[in-house]
Design an enzyme around this catalytic site. Structure first.
Site: not given
Lengths: 226, 279, 256
Positions: B240, B243, B265, B271
């Site tokens: 992602c 994150c 995400c 997230c």
């Protein structure tokens, strides 16, 4: 000599409903007996029922009365009134029939037509075809025709395919309807050889022969239809 | 003019009883589609009326409700439905998965594992997994009754024959408790494993089609496949972008007209929490 | 020998109208029975009653299962009946579109019955489907084609492959060569004959074409206005017809 076929008080007549129900009698109480290895000719004037007798024995025609008993192993089976399944079994194992005309099926090659009686008995395909080819060669059908459907063959060629089919498997009872008709001298001789071979192997033979010489060369007695 | 007052969670009590009976039946026969008398809701068909009716029927004043749409709490639909329930029931709401007691979702299962105290309510458009191959309702009912699911395998076979692999990527059919084949709603197949042996109760509501079905807690759910083409979930070749998670379902976001993209995400709450943890 | 199928006094009425009446016969493995008659004779109604597609009004149909036990068709639960129709029995429709799934590929059509009884290996299902396509003389490379891309004769052969893949013991056929070109008919009939012999199939074939009956069947049943007029071996009925209607029918066949 053990009996293979016993005909008792056979009656057969045709009722033609489309001709106002006119009744045509063919047999009115025929008796006959044929033993293994015996060759019997069916004689009589045209239209008296020679082919009809063969068809009655084979079960194609239905008898009006009487019995047609065929021995299979140790058992006697009456073709008259037999269940379809039983007649089919008899045809597969016991009663062979060389008809007068080949019933042509489109697309099926000649060698398969000849091999069919063996295939129906469960004989392995290679073996059945080998026997079929041997017979076709014996009856002078050229190899190039073996894989073709007899639809385009001449009358004589079709007849020889028919005969080969009739002799492919051995039958305790063999019915022959004019097997040599429309054949030349050489092929007629070959057919007679096949008949002789079958007889010496123990088949009982019931045959219709147009030619007297042929009839006498093979058959020891007559069933006269007059 | 006085503002109208609603019964708690909009539906009248008789309707809630009817829906609860349907839910009980659904829980008793996992995966079986129970017909119910779907009501007219203040939103059109296709906008989650089934999920809303299920939630309304099970909601209590002590519940904490979370509503997500494609994993996000802040999309229009999620916001609308959340506001609807606040208005008609005054119930507490949250965006944090672990704080919710009821989670209504459109097309995703939260990444955060659920617990026995939670209920997940799915919005379902077409509940019948066999519909595409067998348009007759009379016939599909018989097929379910007689467990005749060969045609489902035919669909998967056809995928492999045409595309070299099973092409279904969402609403992937699965077998519940070794008996009924069901459509888990258009969740990505990535989420299918979460259906299996889940501690939470999973309820499915289809408003337009008037069906409710359920997967009770700790129930076996197996996605259909072939021995030589086993069920697989999606994977991405990057984490992602926000994150850094490598284990969540990622949405592709186009950033410009030149083909720029980023993968993020889909579960916004998950997230955010990942970000906080790494921060 | 225990017959494969035993039919006793089977009849079907549609309100006041008679579909078929008082039909009784036995069928053994390996036998092919042709039911012939003109339009409206009740032969299709009879076929559908025998095959479990239609519920009879009277009489019964007994089928000897693979384990030897005889079961009455009407006593089966719907699940059992549908299972029987999918495994032990086959049905070849006159219009191939009724007997195929037109929306999926030929391979899927042939493999469906296998998948319906639990086959779960794609590779095996596919190679079995290929084998069967070859047996019915369809080029195996057309396995992924839709049946819409097949000719009428090919669709019929595909239907046959679809039915035979679970090695059924009894096949019902409703005018299998109807609407096909003569040359295509010949090919199809030859195929059916070969398969019947090779797999010792029993078959019940409805046809209005006596030539087809002659070619395919060992036994024949003639129907008129819902009743069986005559029954016997095929050559018996065609060469020595007893009943007036049968004589009329046989004599009406055009000779080429």
């Amino acid at each position: 000599m053990a009996a293979v076929l016993k005909i008792e008080a056979l009656h057969k007549s045709f009722t033609l409903h489309q001709q106002g129900g006119v009744r045509i009698p063919v047999f009115e109480g025929l008796d006959a007996e044929v033993g293994a290895g015996e060759s019997v000719a069916v004689t009589g004037p045209s239209g008296r029922g020679k082919s009809s007798l063969l068809k009655l024995i084979y079960g194609t025609y239905r008898a009006s009365a009487g019995r047609i008993r065929v021995r299979k192993g140790d058992d006697w089976h009456d073709v008259v009134g037999a269940a379809p399944y039983d007649v089919l079994n008899l045809r597969r194992s016991t009663i062979g029939y060389v008809t007068q005309f080949l019933r042509v099926i489109p697309r099926v090659p000649a060698e398969v037509i000849v091999a069919e009686p063996l295939l129906e008995r469960g004989v392995e395909e290679g073996e059945a075809l080998a026997r079929a080819r041997h017979l076709l060669a014996f009856l002078n059908i050229p190899e190039r025709l073996w894989h073709l459907s007899p639809m385009t063959f001449s009358g004589g060629e079709q007849q020889r395919v028919n005969i080969a089919r009739g002799f492919a498997a051995s039958f305790p009872l063999l019915l022959l309807d004019e097997p040599t008709a429309s054949l030349d001298a050489d092929n007629r001789m070959r057919v007679m050889q096949l008949v002789d071979e079958a007889r010496s192997q123990g088949s009982a033979i019931v045959a219709v022969f147009h030619d007297e010489t042929e009839r006498h060369s093979v058959c020891s007695r007559d069933i006269a239809l007059n | 003019m006085n503002a109208p007052t609603y019964n708690f969670a909009y539906l009248n009590e008789q309707t809630k009883r009817m829906i609860r009976r349907a839910i009980l039946k659904a829980v008793a026969v996992p995966g079986y589609q129970v017909p119910f008398a779907s009501r007219e809701m203040p939103m059109p068909y296709g906008w989650g009326t089934g999920g809303v009716q299920v939630t309304a029927a099970i909601l209590t004043p002590d519940d904490t409700l979370k509503v997500i749409d494609q994993g996000a709490d802040d999309t229009t639909n999620a916001v609308s439905i959340r506001k609807f329930f606040v208005k008609t029931s005054g119930v507490a709401t949250t965006e944090k998965t672990e704080d919710a007691t009821i989670i209504q979702t459109r097309h995703r299962i939260p990444e955060t594992p659920l617990t026995e105290d939670q209920i997940l309510v799915f919005q379902v458009p077409i509940p019948e997994p066999l519909r595409f191959l067998e348009p007759r309702e009379t016939e599909t009912r018989v097929m379910h009754a007689l467990e005749e699911y060969g045609v489902m395998q035919v669909k998967l076979y056809e995928d492999i024959a045409q595309y070299g692999q099973i092409a279904t990527t969402y609403a992937y059919p699965a077998k519940v408790a070794d008996r009924y084949v069901f459509d888990p709603s258009p969740i990505p197949k990535f989420d299918n494993p979460k259906l299996n042996d889940c501690p939470a109760l999973q309820l499915f509501g289809a408003g337009r089609e008037k069906r409710i079905y359920a997967v009770p807690p700790y129930t076996k759910v197996v996605s259909l496949d072939f021995e030589d083409h086993p069920f697989e979930i999606q994977t991405w070749d990057r984490p992602c972008a926000i994150c850094g998670s490598r284990k969540s379902f990622l949405d592709e976001i186009l950033t410009d007209d030149a083909g720029g993209q980023m993968f993020v995400c889909s579960d916004t709450d998950f997230c955010a929490r990942q970000q906080n943890q790494s921060a | 020998m225990n017959p494969l199928l035993q039919v006793e006094g089977l009849g079907k009425t549609y309100g006041n109208r008679l579909g078929c009446e008082d039909v009784s016969f036995e069928l053994q493995a390996g036998e092919v029975l042709a039911i012939v008659g003109e339009s409206g004779s009740g032969k299709t109604t009879l076929l559908r009653c025998l095959s479990g597609h239609l519920q009879a009004s009277s009489g019964r149909v007994l089928y000897a299962q693979r384990d030897g036990r005889s079961v009455c068709l009407a006593d089966l639960s719907e699940a059992e009946r549908r299972m029987l129709m999918r495994t032990d029995w086959g049905f070849v429709h006159q219009d191939a579109r009724e007997g195929l799934r037109m929306g999926v590929s030929a391979g899927a059509n042939v493999g469906e019955r296998l998948m319906a009884v639990g086959a779960r290996h794609y590779g095996h299902i596919r190679s079995t489907a290929e084998d069967w396509l070859t047996r019915v003389e369809i080029n195996r490379e057309r396995i992924d084609d839709s049946p819409w891309a097949y000719s009428g004769g090919m669709r019929q052969r595909l239907q046959i492959a679809r039915n035979l893949v679970t090695s059924p013991r009894l096949i019902f056929m409703d005018e299998p060569t109807g609407g096909l070109d003569v040359s295509v008919q010949a090919r199809l009939l030859d195929l059916i004959r070969g398969l019947v012999r090779k797999f010792n199939l029993a078959a019940i074939v409805v046809t209005h074409d006596l030539a087809v009956a002659r070619l395919l069947s060992s036994r024949m049943m003639v129907m008129q206005q819902g009743r069986v007029i005559e029954t016997g071996l095929t050559d018996q009925v065609l060469e020595d017809p007893q009943a007036p209607y049968t004589q009329l029918l046989v004599s009406s066949v055009l000779q080429v």
